[in-house]
Design a protein around this motif. Structure first.
Motif, PDB file in Angstrom:
ATOM      1  N   HIS A  88      41.975  36.355  30.312  1.00 20.53           N
ATOM      2  CA  HIS A  88      41.546  34.970  30.543  1.00 20.53           C
ATOM      3  C   HIS A  88      42.151  34.036  29.506  1.00 20.53           C
ATOM      4  O   HIS A  88      42.675  32.956  29.833  1.00 20.53           O
ATOM      5  CB  HIS A  88      40.018  34.878  30.500  1.00 20.53           C
ATOM      6  CG  HIS A  88      39.511  33.484  30.277  1.00 20.53           C
ATOM      7  ND1 HIS A  88      39.040  33.046  29.049  1.00 20.53           N
ATOM      8  CD2 HIS A  88      39.432  32.410  31.092  1.00 20.53           C
ATOM      9  CE1 HIS A  88      38.680  31.780  29.134  1.00 20.53           C
ATOM     10  NE2 HIS A  88      38.903  31.366  30.354  1.00 20.53           N
ATOM     11  N   ALA A  89      42.106  34.434  28.226  1.00 14.63           N
ATOM     12  CA  ALA A  89      42.646  33.596  27.161  1.00 14.63           C
ATOM     13  C   ALA A  89      44.150  33.400  27.333  1.00 14.63           C
ATOM     14  O   ALA A  89      44.677  32.294  27.125  1.00 14.63           O
ATOM     15  CB  ALA A  89      42.344  34.221  25.798  1.00 14.63           C
ATOM     16  N   THR A  90      44.841  34.451  27.744  1.00 17.65           N
ATOM     17  CA  THR A  90      46.291  34.364  27.952  1.00 17.65           C
ATOM     18  C   THR A  90      46.627  33.417  29.094  1.00 17.65           C
ATOM     19  O   THR A  90      47.522  32.562  28.979  1.00 17.65           O
ATOM     20  CB  THR A  90      46.871  35.763  28.254  1.00 17.65           C
ATOM     21  OG1 THR A  90      46.577  36.640  27.166  1.00 17.65           O
ATOM     22  CG2 THR A  90      48.382  35.681  28.446  1.00 17.65           C
ATOM     23  N   VAL A  91      45.918  33.556  30.214  1.00 23.44           N
ATOM     24  CA  VAL A  91      46.154  32.683  31.366  1.00 23.44           C
ATOM     25  C   VAL A  91      45.827  31.235  31.001  1.00 23.44           C
ATOM     26  O   VAL A  91      46.549  30.301  31.381  1.00 23.44           O
ATOM     27  CB  VAL A  91      45.308  33.137  32.577  1.00 23.44           C
ATOM     28  CG1 VAL A  91      45.444  32.146  33.738  1.00 23.44           C
ATOM     29  CG2 VAL A  91      45.726  34.528  33.025  1.00 23.44           C
ATOM     30  N   MET A  92      44.757  31.047  30.229  1.00 26.82           N
ATOM     31  CA  MET A  92      44.396  29.699  29.786  1.00 26.82           C
ATOM     32  C   MET A  92      45.492  29.109  28.912  1.00 26.82           C
ATOM     33  O   MET A  92      45.811  27.916  29.005  1.00 26.82           O
ATOM     34  CB  MET A  92      43.070  29.757  29.012  1.00 26.82           C
ATOM     35  CG  MET A  92      42.534  28.402  28.591  1.00 26.82           C
ATOM     36  SD  MET A  92      42.166  27.333  29.997  1.00 26.82           S
ATOM     37  CE  MET A  92      41.621  25.846  29.159  1.00 26.82           C
ATOM     38  N   GLY A  93      46.099  29.942  28.071  1.00 27.78           N
ATOM     39  CA  GLY A  93      47.200  29.478  27.245  1.00 27.78           C
ATOM     40  C   GLY A  93      48.373  29.005  28.075  1.00 27.78           C
ATOM     41  O   GLY A  93      49.008  27.986  27.766  1.00 27.78           O
ATOM     42  N   VAL A  94      48.661  29.725  29.154  1.00 24.78           N
ATOM     43  CA  VAL A  94      49.738  29.322  30.068  1.00 24.78           C
ATOM     44  C   VAL A  94      49.391  27.993  30.728  1.00 24.78           C
ATOM     45  O   VAL A  94      50.237  27.106  30.870  1.00 24.78           O
ATOM     46  CB  VAL A  94      49.977  30.409  31.140  1.00 24.78           C
ATOM     47  CG1 VAL A  94      50.995  29.924  32.175  1.00 24.78           C
ATOM     48  CG2 VAL A  94      50.458  31.704  30.494  1.00 24.78           C
ATOM     49  N   PHE A 128      39.168  36.136  35.942  1.00 20.99           N
ATOM     50  CA  PHE A 128      39.150  37.247  34.987  1.00 20.99           C
ATOM     51  C   PHE A 128      38.006  37.093  33.987  1.00 20.99           C
ATOM     52  O   PHE A 128      37.405  38.078  33.556  1.00 20.99           O
ATOM     53  CB  PHE A 128      40.487  37.331  34.253  1.00 20.99           C
ATOM     54  CG  PHE A 128      41.643  37.632  35.161  1.00 20.99           C
ATOM     55  CD1 PHE A 128      41.821  38.895  35.694  1.00 20.99           C
ATOM     56  CD2 PHE A 128      42.552  36.638  35.502  1.00 20.99           C
ATOM     57  CE1 PHE A 128      42.883  39.177  36.537  1.00 20.99           C
ATOM     58  CE2 PHE A 128      43.611  36.909  36.348  1.00 20.99           C
ATOM     59  CZ  PHE A 128      43.778  38.182  36.873  1.00 20.99           C
ATOM     60  N   PHE A 129      37.707  35.831  33.637  1.00 24.98           N
ATOM     61  CA  PHE A 129      36.582  35.575  32.738  1.00 24.98           C
ATOM     62  C   PHE A 129      35.273  36.004  33.396  1.00 24.98           C
ATOM     63  O   PHE A 129      34.377  36.528  32.732  1.00 24.98           O
ATOM     64  CB  PHE A 129      36.522  34.091  32.377  1.00 24.98           C
ATOM     65  CG  PHE A 129      35.472  33.754  31.362  1.00 24.98           C
ATOM     66  CD1 PHE A 129      35.574  34.223  30.069  1.00 24.98           C
ATOM     67  CD2 PHE A 129      34.381  32.972  31.707  1.00 24.98           C
ATOM     68  CE1 PHE A 129      34.600  33.919  29.121  1.00 24.98           C
ATOM     69  CE2 PHE A 129      33.410  32.651  30.770  1.00 24.98           C
ATOM     70  CZ  PHE A 129      33.523  33.128  29.472  1.00 24.98           C
ATOM     71  N   GLY A 130      35.188  35.793  34.709  1.00 26.67           N
ATOM     72  CA  GLY A 130      34.000  36.230  35.442  1.00 26.67           C
ATOM     73  C   GLY A 130      33.813  37.733  35.364  1.00 26.67           C
ATOM     74  O   GLY A 130      32.690  38.224  35.174  1.00 26.67           O
ATOM     75  N   VAL A 131      34.914  38.480  35.482  1.00 27.60           N
ATOM     76  CA  VAL A 131      34.837  39.939  35.357  1.00 27.60           C
ATOM     77  C   VAL A 131      34.339  40.310  33.961  1.00 27.60           C
ATOM     78  O   VAL A 131      33.492  41.198  33.798  1.00 27.60           O
ATOM     79  CB  VAL A 131      36.211  40.588  35.618  1.00 27.60           C
ATOM     80  CG1 VAL A 131      36.132  42.107  35.416  1.00 27.60           C
ATOM     81  CG2 VAL A 131      36.696  40.268  37.028  1.00 27.60           C
ATOM     82  N   HIS A 132      34.855  39.616  32.945  1.00 25.78           N
ATOM     83  CA  HIS A 132      34.409  39.861  31.563  1.00 25.78           C
ATOM     84  C   HIS A 132      32.901  39.660  31.423  1.00 25.78           C
ATOM     85  O   HIS A 132      32.211  40.484  30.802  1.00 25.78           O
ATOM     86  CB  HIS A 132      35.144  38.930  30.606  1.00 25.78           C
ATOM     87  CG  HIS A 132      34.452  38.738  29.297  1.00 25.78           C
ATOM     88  ND1 HIS A 132      34.410  39.705  28.317  1.00 25.78           N
ATOM     89  CD2 HIS A 132      33.729  37.681  28.818  1.00 25.78           C
ATOM     90  CE1 HIS A 132      33.711  39.264  27.287  1.00 25.78           C
ATOM     91  NE2 HIS A 132      33.287  38.034  27.561  1.00 25.78           N
TER      92      HIS A 132
END
Length: 205
Positions: A88-94, A128-132
């Motif tokens: 999630h953090a990686t996708v947010m960075g993109v 992905f954050f939801g899965v987390h």
């Protein structure tokens, strides 16, 4: 690092994420959506602060992921939960990387299109954050009400993202989905942050 220290670090990082996201979304992104070209050209410093605030959320997201992993590393799902939060953090960075590109655009339509790209990538990250959050709810043994709220929030993040891409008339139900995501998410994550600051890690020594 002691469990209590890890819990305080995670709780503090959660609060940074919460307030930075509020500023970036409601003070900056909303201003761009209302007056794209005017905001980008005349409020460049404010837009820059918003982008910086978004970057802070990514940094502290990684801190939370690490702290929670260390705090609950003995649980079999801890590693998997951490991976999904880091995705999630990686996708947010993109997604954030799309925003500076809007600073040099010269029409409302181009700026709004760039923001739309940001929102689309951000939505993918929230899945992905939801899965987390679902995995985190399974990892926590208490308090029960926070576990339930995190579980509901995780499910609704995944449902909302899926609905965005599958429902042709999503906008007709956008406010409903927003409420279904926001209520358990805000209550669950803020309650968890406060619990981490006040009680987290005390029974893990």
């Amino acid at each position: 690092m002691k469990p209590r220290t890890l819990a305080i670090l995670a709780g503090f990082s959660y609060l940074v994420i919460f307030f930075a996201a509020i500023f970036a979304n409601f003070m900056v992104l909303e201003a761009i959506l209302e007056n794209p070209l005017e905001t980008v050209q005349q409020e460049r410093f404010l837009v820059g602060l918003g982008i910086f605030a978004f970057m802070l959320t990514v940094i502290f997201d990684a801190v939370v992921a690490w702290a929670l992993y260390e705090l609950y590393r003995e649980h079999k799902l801890s590693g998997l939960s951490t991976i999904f939060r880091l995705i999630h953090a990686t996708v947010m960075g993109v997604a954030i990387a799309m925003l500076p590109l809007a600073l040099d655009l010269t029409s409302n339509q181009e700026i709004l299109q760039q923001v739309e790209i940001f929102n689309t990538i951000w939505l993918l990250g929230l899945f992905f954050f939801g899965v987390h959050l679902i995995l985190l709810a399974k990892i926590l043994d208490k308090p029960q009400i926070i576990r339930i709220l995190l579980l509901l929030a995780g499910i609704m993040y995944m449902v909302d993202t899926t609905a965005h891409f599958m429902l042709p008339n999503y906008e007709d139900y956008a406010s409903v989905f927003l409420m279904l995501v926001a209520v358990p998410s805000i209550l669950g994550e803020m309650s968890f942050a406060i619990w981490l600051l006040v009680k987290g890690g005390k029974d893990l020594h």
